[in-house]
Motif scaffolding. Structure first.
Motif, short mmCIF file in Angstrom:
data_model
loop_
_atom_site.label_atom_id
_atom_site.label_comp_id
_atom_site.label_asym_id
_atom_site.label_seq_id
_atom_site.Cartn_x
_atom_site.Cartn_y
_atom_site.Cartn_z
N LYS A 194 8.80 98.83 -76.50
CA LYS A 194 7.76 99.38 -77.36
C LYS A 194 6.38 98.88 -76.94
O LYS A 194 5.40 99.60 -77.00
N SER A 195 6.32 97.62 -76.50
CA SER A 195 5.06 97.07 -75.98
C SER A 195 5.38 95.93 -75.04
O SER A 195 6.39 95.23 -75.21
N PHE A 196 4.54 95.77 -74.03
CA PHE A 196 4.65 94.64 -73.10
C PHE A 196 3.23 94.29 -72.69
O PHE A 196 2.58 95.06 -71.98
N GLU A 197 2.75 93.18 -73.20
CA GLU A 197 1.37 92.76 -72.96
C GLU A 197 1.33 91.57 -72.03
O GLU A 197 2.05 90.59 -72.24
N ALA A 231 4.13 98.29 -61.94
CA ALA A 231 5.25 99.15 -61.55
C ALA A 231 6.28 99.25 -62.68
O ALA A 231 6.77 100.34 -62.98
N PHE A 232 6.57 98.13 -63.33
CA PHE A 232 7.52 98.14 -64.45
C PHE A 232 6.98 99.00 -65.58
O PHE A 232 7.70 99.84 -66.15
N GLN A 233 5.71 98.81 -65.91
CA GLN A 233 5.12 99.58 -67.02
C GLN A 233 5.05 101.07 -66.71
O GLN A 233 5.12 101.89 -67.62
N HIS A 277 10.76 94.83 -77.89
CA HIS A 277 11.79 95.73 -77.37
C HIS A 277 12.69 96.12 -78.52
O HIS A 277 13.04 95.29 -79.35
N GLU A 278 13.10 97.37 -78.53
CA GLU A 278 14.18 97.79 -79.42
C GLU A 278 15.47 97.65 -78.63
O GLU A 278 15.57 98.17 -77.50
N LEU A 279 16.44 96.92 -79.17
CA LEU A 279 17.74 96.81 -78.51
C LEU A 279 18.50 98.11 -78.69
O LEU A 279 18.69 98.58 -79.81
#
Length: 137
Positions: A73-76, A17-19, A95-97
């Motif tokens: 940018k990515s979440f693995e 759901a988050f992705q 993550h880009e802040l």
């Protein structure tokens, strides 16, 4: 084994759901009386990400804080394992802040305790020193 698999599915559905950007489904993953610990177990100002959130109402603030801080940018997710109602997951992200434009890259570990097919307790740990460094202007 079946109970563990159902609990793994609860956590997997949360990540999915988050992705997919489905914040309503993310919020629905949490138990009404949940406890969220983001990195450190202490009180926090409302907009600060790291600290304690109690109840589903504060879980909404937790989600809002994540979305306000980061361009992901990515979440693995590397693995999700469970024993009864305790689920461990781990992986990595970048993550880009939004405030600085700097990258925050970290491995992460999440512990969830599942009750009534919802996340009752959620503890998320990341490289908080890397977050502090990426937050500097």
């Amino acid at each position: 084994m079946e109970k563990s698999n159902r609990n793994i599915q609860v956590v997997n559905d949360y990540f999915t759901a988050f992705q997919n950007g489905n914040t309503n489904q993310v919020l629905d993953s949490f138990h009404e009386d949940c406890l969220i610990v983001s990195v450190k177990e202490q009180q926090r100002p409302k907009e600060q990400l790291h600290g304690i959130y109690k109840t589903k109402k504060e879980a909404e603030q937790f989600i809002a804080n994540i979305l306000a801080l980061f361009n992901t940018k990515s979440f693995e997710v590397e693995r999700i394992v469970a024993q009864d109602n305790v689920v461990f997951a781990n992986g990595s992200f970048s993550h880009e802040l939004k405030a600085t434009g700097k990258m925050f890259v970290s491995d992460w570990v999440q512990l969830s305790i599942i009750e009534d097919n919802k996340i009752k307790e959620y503890r998320f740990y990341e490289d908080s020193a890397a977050f502090v460094e990426a937050s500097k202007v």
